[in-house]
Design a protein around this motif. Structure first.
Motif, PDB file in Angstrom:
ATOM      1  N   ILE A 137      -1.774  -5.952  -4.191  1.00 31.45           N
ATOM      2  CA  ILE A 137      -2.741  -5.860  -3.230  1.00 31.45           C
ATOM      3  C   ILE A 137      -4.067  -6.550  -3.712  1.00 31.45           C
ATOM      4  O   ILE A 137      -4.542  -6.764  -4.853  1.00 31.45           O
ATOM      5  CB  ILE A 137      -3.588  -4.882  -3.364  1.00 31.45           C
ATOM      6  N   GLY A 138      -4.012  -7.722  -3.244  1.00 38.51           N
ATOM      7  CA  GLY A 138      -5.270  -8.457  -3.283  1.00 38.51           C
ATOM      8  C   GLY A 138      -7.089  -8.301  -2.490  1.00 38.51           C
ATOM      9  O   GLY A 138      -7.204  -7.697  -1.399  1.00 38.51           O
ATOM     10  N   THR A 139      -8.034  -8.254  -3.366  1.00 42.29           N
ATOM     11  CA  THR A 139      -9.102  -7.433  -3.141  1.00 42.29           C
ATOM     12  C   THR A 139     -10.403  -9.085  -3.679  1.00 42.29           C
ATOM     13  O   THR A 139      -9.993 -10.071  -4.353  1.00 42.29           O
ATOM     14  CB  THR A 139      -9.576  -6.569  -3.865  1.00 42.29           C
ATOM     15  N   ARG A 140     -11.386  -8.646  -3.038  1.00 43.81           N
ATOM     16  CA  ARG A 140     -12.165 -10.110  -3.242  1.00 43.81           C
ATOM     17  C   ARG A 140     -13.070  -9.666  -4.452  1.00 43.81           C
ATOM     18  O   ARG A 140     -12.286  -8.855  -5.246  1.00 43.81           O
ATOM     19  CB  ARG A 140     -13.424  -9.591  -2.441  1.00 43.81           C
ATOM     20  N   GLU A 141     -14.101 -10.283  -4.885  1.00 41.02           N
ATOM     21  CA  GLU A 141     -14.795 -10.305  -7.054  1.00 41.02           C
ATOM     22  C   GLU A 141     -15.282  -9.440  -6.634  1.00 41.02           C
ATOM     23  O   GLU A 141     -15.734  -8.894  -6.417  1.00 41.02           O
ATOM     24  CB  GLU A 141     -15.252 -12.033  -6.680  1.00 41.02           C
ATOM     25  N   GLY A 142     -14.174  -8.757  -8.059  1.00 45.94           N
ATOM     26  CA  GLY A 142     -14.691  -7.182  -8.589  1.00 45.94           C
ATOM     27  C   GLY A 142     -14.673  -5.610  -7.803  1.00 45.94           C
ATOM     28  O   GLY A 142     -14.869  -5.034  -8.124  1.00 45.94           O
ATOM     29  N   ASN A 143     -13.714  -6.364  -6.755  1.00 48.45           N
ATOM     30  CA  ASN A 143     -12.606  -4.863  -6.215  1.00 48.45           C
ATOM     31  C   ASN A 143     -13.973  -4.401  -5.504  1.00 48.45           C
ATOM     32  O   ASN A 143     -13.841  -3.294  -6.172  1.00 48.45           O
ATOM     33  CB  ASN A 143     -11.941  -4.497  -6.903  1.00 48.45           C
ATOM     34  N   PRO A 144     -14.977  -4.546  -4.894  1.00 49.58           N
ATOM     35  CA  PRO A 144     -15.884  -3.575  -3.956  1.00 49.58           C
ATOM     36  C   PRO A 144     -15.425  -2.197  -3.033  1.00 49.58           C
ATOM     37  O   PRO A 144     -16.651  -1.465  -3.608  1.00 49.58           O
ATOM     38  CB  PRO A 144     -16.604  -4.472  -3.192  1.00 49.58           C
ATOM     39  N   LYS A 145     -14.148  -2.573  -2.486  1.00 45.37           N
ATOM     40  CA  LYS A 145     -13.852  -1.389  -2.130  1.00 45.37           C
ATOM     41  C   LYS A 145     -13.141  -0.119  -3.400  1.00 45.37           C
ATOM     42  O   LYS A 145     -13.283   0.888  -2.539  1.00 45.37           O
ATOM     43  CB  LYS A 145     -12.942  -1.091  -0.877  1.00 45.37           C
ATOM     44  N   GLY A 146     -13.742  -0.718  -3.996  1.00 50.84           N
ATOM     45  CA  GLY A 146     -12.541   0.362  -5.265  1.00 50.84           C
ATOM     46  C   GLY A 146     -11.026   0.373  -5.232  1.00 50.84           C
ATOM     47  O   GLY A 146     -10.509   1.321  -5.047  1.00 50.84           O
ATOM     48  N   ILE A 147     -10.024  -0.638  -4.386  1.00 52.35           N
ATOM     49  CA  ILE A 147      -8.369   0.063  -4.512  1.00 52.35           C
ATOM     50  C   ILE A 147      -8.106  -0.279  -5.271  1.00 52.35           C
ATOM     51  O   ILE A 147      -8.301  -0.685  -6.197  1.00 52.35           O
ATOM     52  CB  ILE A 147      -8.040  -1.753  -3.488  1.00 52.35           C
ATOM     53  N   LYS A 148      -7.278   1.027  -5.625  1.00 50.51           N
ATOM     54  CA  LYS A 148      -5.915   1.085  -6.816  1.00 50.51           C
ATOM     55  C   LYS A 148      -5.379   1.201  -6.350  1.00 50.51           C
ATOM     56  O   LYS A 148      -3.771   0.972  -7.268  1.00 50.51           O
ATOM     57  CB  LYS A 148      -6.255   2.792  -7.397  1.00 50.51           C
ATOM     58  N   ASN A 149      -4.564   1.628  -5.455  1.00 50.04           N
ATOM     59  CA  ASN A 149      -3.150   1.525  -4.200  1.00 50.04           C
ATOM     60  C   ASN A 149      -2.992   1.926  -2.805  1.00 50.04           C
ATOM     61  O   ASN A 149      -3.698   1.167  -2.676  1.00 50.04           O
ATOM     62  CB  ASN A 149      -2.712   2.665  -5.287  1.00 50.04           C
ATOM     63  N   PHE A 150      -1.961   2.041  -2.217  1.00 55.77           N
ATOM     64  CA  PHE A 150      -1.567   1.725  -1.594  1.00 55.77           C
ATOM     65  C   PHE A 150      -2.252   2.574  -0.640  1.00 55.77           C
ATOM     66  O   PHE A 150      -2.851   2.665   0.525  1.00 55.77           O
ATOM     67  CB  PHE A 150      -0.327   1.546  -0.745  1.00 55.77           C
ATOM     68  N   ALA A 151      -2.367   3.686  -0.993  1.00 58.30           N
ATOM     69  CA  ALA A 151      -3.027   5.521  -0.356  1.00 58.30           C
ATOM     70  C   ALA A 151      -4.331   4.559   0.224  1.00 58.30           C
ATOM     71  O   ALA A 151      -4.749   5.290   0.631  1.00 58.30           O
ATOM     72  CB  ALA A 151      -3.093   6.452  -1.821  1.00 58.30           C
ATOM     73  N   ASP A 152      -5.244   3.648  -0.960  1.00 60.35           N
ATOM     74  CA  ASP A 152      -6.455   3.417  -0.784  1.00 60.35           C
ATOM     75  C   ASP A 152      -7.242   2.832   0.758  1.00 60.35           C
ATOM     76  O   ASP A 152      -7.584   2.407   1.400  1.00 60.35           O
ATOM     77  CB  ASP A 152      -6.863   2.765  -2.084  1.00 60.35           C
ATOM     78  N   LEU A 153      -5.459   1.884   1.625  1.00 59.01           N
ATOM     79  CA  LEU A 153      -6.017   0.977   2.303  1.00 59.01           C
ATOM     80  C   LEU A 153      -5.422   2.051   3.427  1.00 59.01           C
ATOM     81  O   LEU A 153      -6.264   1.633   4.799  1.00 59.01           O
ATOM     82  CB  LEU A 153      -4.376   0.057   2.584  1.00 59.01           C
ATOM     83  N   THR A 154      -5.653   3.299   3.692  1.00 59.57           N
ATOM     84  CA  THR A 154      -5.473   4.573   4.336  1.00 59.57           C
ATOM     85  C   THR A 154      -6.476   5.314   4.442  1.00 59.57           C
ATOM     86  O   THR A 154      -7.413   5.341   5.861  1.00 59.57           O
ATOM     87  CB  THR A 154      -4.406   5.099   4.336  1.00 59.57           C
ATOM     88  N   LYS A 155      -7.535   4.208   4.188  1.00 59.77           N
ATOM     89  CA  LYS A 155      -8.898   5.498   4.279  1.00 59.77           C
ATOM     90  C   LYS A 155      -9.869   4.535   5.169  1.00 59.77           C
ATOM     91  O   LYS A 155      -9.349   3.168   5.558  1.00 59.77           O
ATOM     92  CB  LYS A 155     -10.438   5.117   2.882  1.00 59.77           C
ATOM     93  N   PRO A 156     -10.563   4.697   5.935  1.00 58.04           N
ATOM     94  CA  PRO A 156     -11.363   4.592   7.126  1.00 58.04           C
ATOM     95  C   PRO A 156     -12.177   3.191   6.195  1.00 58.04           C
ATOM     96  O   PRO A 156     -13.064   3.362   6.019  1.00 58.04           O
ATOM     97  CB  PRO A 156     -12.442   5.936   7.283  1.00 58.04           C
ATOM     98  N   GLY A 157     -12.694   2.217   7.973  1.00 63.24           N
ATOM     99  CA  GLY A 157     -13.438   1.452   6.998  1.00 63.24           C
ATOM    100  C   GLY A 157     -12.738   0.335   6.712  1.00 63.24           C
ATOM    101  O   GLY A 157     -13.093  -0.875   6.403  1.00 63.24           O
ATOM    102  N   ILE A 158     -11.586  -0.067   5.810  1.00 63.75           N
ATOM    103  CA  ILE A 158     -11.056  -0.505   5.007  1.00 63.75           C
ATOM    104  C   ILE A 158      -9.743  -1.893   6.140  1.00 63.75           C
ATOM    105  O   ILE A 158      -9.146  -1.135   6.407  1.00 63.75           O
ATOM    106  CB  ILE A 158     -10.099   0.105   4.046  1.00 63.75           C
ATOM    107  N   LYS A 159     -10.530  -2.775   5.690  1.00 60.20           N
ATOM    108  CA  LYS A 159      -9.478  -4.404   6.392  1.00 60.20           C
ATOM    109  C   LYS A 159      -8.996  -4.041   6.001  1.00 60.20           C
ATOM    110  O   LYS A 159      -8.655  -5.628   4.898  1.00 60.20           O
ATOM    111  CB  LYS A 159     -10.574  -4.966   6.918  1.00 60.20           C
ATOM    112  N   VAL A 160      -7.963  -4.411   6.283  1.00 61.73           N
ATOM    113  CA  VAL A 160      -6.232  -4.793   5.902  1.00 61.73           C
ATOM    114  C   VAL A 160      -5.553  -5.661   6.600  1.00 61.73           C
ATOM    115  O   VAL A 160      -5.765  -6.024   7.943  1.00 61.73           O
ATOM    116  CB  VAL A 160      -5.744  -3.861   6.001  1.00 61.73           C
ATOM    117  N   LEU A 161      -5.035  -7.274   5.420  1.00 61.93           N
ATOM    118  CA  LEU A 161      -4.301  -7.970   5.814  1.00 61.93           C
ATOM    119  C   LEU A 161      -3.007  -7.967   5.413  1.00 61.93           C
ATOM    120  O   LEU A 161      -3.125  -8.053   4.668  1.00 61.93           O
ATOM    121  CB  LEU A 161      -5.071  -9.322   5.995  1.00 61.93           C
ATOM    122  N   TYR A 162      -1.880  -8.063   6.729  1.00 55.75           N
ATOM    123  CA  TYR A 162      -1.013  -8.644   5.689  1.00 55.75           C
ATOM    124  C   TYR A 162      -0.043  -9.917   7.522  1.00 55.75           C
ATOM    125  O   TYR A 162      -0.530  -9.183   8.658  1.00 55.75           O
ATOM    126  CB  TYR A 162       0.029  -7.830   5.763  1.00 55.75           C
TER     127      TYR A 162
END
Length: 351
Positions: A137-162
């Motif tokens: 998983i790639g994030t913006r500098e500093g990982n502002p959304k606090g992403i740690k694993n795939f489960a975090d991608l299910t959280k409301p408001g997280i905009k995902v690309l693939y």
């Protein structure tokens, strides 16, 4: 008079014989010319998946230099870079590539099924593979959304690309990784793999997907333009950009998949063009330490063990790393996830 007629007949037969010998001689010369094509100046056509573009473009001149030193002849290249599935379909449809580098085994299998590549292609090197990677998983500098694993991608408001797995081999690796992570989670909780739980997990991630691009490279470009909060992609895509000074963070999920990328001679076209010797030599060159170091430079995990050992500090191994066999192999993955009524279709259709 009869003697004159017999003389004319004799001269006629001699002329026919001479013509036949001449044609035969030309045919032999033509065969020699065709046979020598692979050792004369030539153009080698490369049909590659888009993510490998930067590394391949650095490798090509090194191979050309080696070929010149060994044969005395000049080799040039015609190059095409597309999403892996798109590239495989183009070659199967008549784009006459001599060599192909694709994102996954299944795309080469399409060329085997089309009668263009021999089934023995996997006997070369590491099962036909020239690079490896993992889905991260790639994030913006500093990982502002606090992403740690795939489960975090299910959280409301997280905009995902693939990207779109219908066109992109890289996207299929992404989907395989998320679906496999869902299986891993269910196995940890219930003691067995639960496909329904894995499908539900994939559905939850996909609900946050901002767009489905054609290829992994196109998805990465969209992320660079500011689209999305996170991108699910090859590790090498992010490492290459970080090396160029782009401020991304790489998040390696505990459970993710090992990517393996093949290369093969497109036998039918290489034989048609008389480029087999060069095509074989180029695919072999991709496995040399020299080429493997370039792949490593661009963020790929080398298949050459010595080159990998020299670079392994850059490539941490996640605790729950699995490969395609964990999902049952490519045949099962294609039928389970990507068939007309498979899991991916159901996720898109919301059923």
């Amino acid at each position: 008079m009869k003697h004159f007629i017999r003389s004319r007949q004799l001269h006629g037969w001699l002329a026919v014989l001479l013509l036949a010998l001449t044609i035969s001689g030309c045919g032999s010369e033509g065969n020699r010319t065709a046979d020598s094509k692979s050792t004369s100046d030539m153009t080698l056509v490369i049909g590659s998946y888009s993510v490998a573009k930067d590394a391949v473009e650095e490798i090509l001149p090194l191979f050309a230099e080696k070929w010149k030193a060994e044969t005395g002849h000049t080799i040039t290249f015609q190059q095409s870079y597309e999403a892996s599935g798109t590239q495989a379909r183009a070659i199967a449809g008549g784009f006459e590539a001599d060599v192909t580098l694709l994102a996954m085994e299944g795309d080469v299998d399409k060329l085997v099924d089309a009668g263009l590549v021999k089934p023995s292609w996997k006997e070369r090197g590491e099962g036909g593979m020239v690079t490896r990677s993992i889905v991260v998983i790639g994030t913006r500098e500093g990982n502002p959304k606090g992403i740690k694993n795939f489960a975090d991608l299910t959280k409301p408001g997280i905009k995902v690309l693939y990207p779109n797995p219908k066109t992109s081999g890289g996207a299929q690796w992404d989907i395989n990784a998320i679906y496999g992570a869902g299986l891993k989670q269910s196995e940890e909780k219930e003691g067995v793999k639960d496909p329904a739980a894995a499908k539900s997990f994939l559905t939850s991630v996909h609900a946050n997907v901002e767009s489905l691009d054609k290829s992994g490279r196109a998805s990465m470009a969209a992320f660079e333009y500011g689209v999305g909060d996170v991108i699910v992609t090859y590790e090498n895509e992010l490492l290459a950009r970080i090396a160029q000074g782009v401020k991304y963070e790489v998040v390696i999920p505990k459970d993710t998949i090992l990517i393996e990328n093949p290369a093969a001679v497109v036998d039918k076209y290489a034989d048609k063009h008389g480029t087999r010797e060069a095509a074989e030599a180029f695919v072999n060159f991709l496995l040399t330490p020299e080429a493997q170091e370039i792949f490593a430079k661009h963020g790929f995990r080398p298949v050459d063990q010595e080159v990998y050992e020299a670079n392994k500090s850059r490539f941490p191994v996640p605790q729950g790393l699995f490969d395609i066999s964990y999902l049952g192999g490519w045949d099962k993955v294609r039928s389970t996830l990507y068939s007309k009524r498979g899991v991916w279709y159901q996720v898109l259709a919301g059923i």
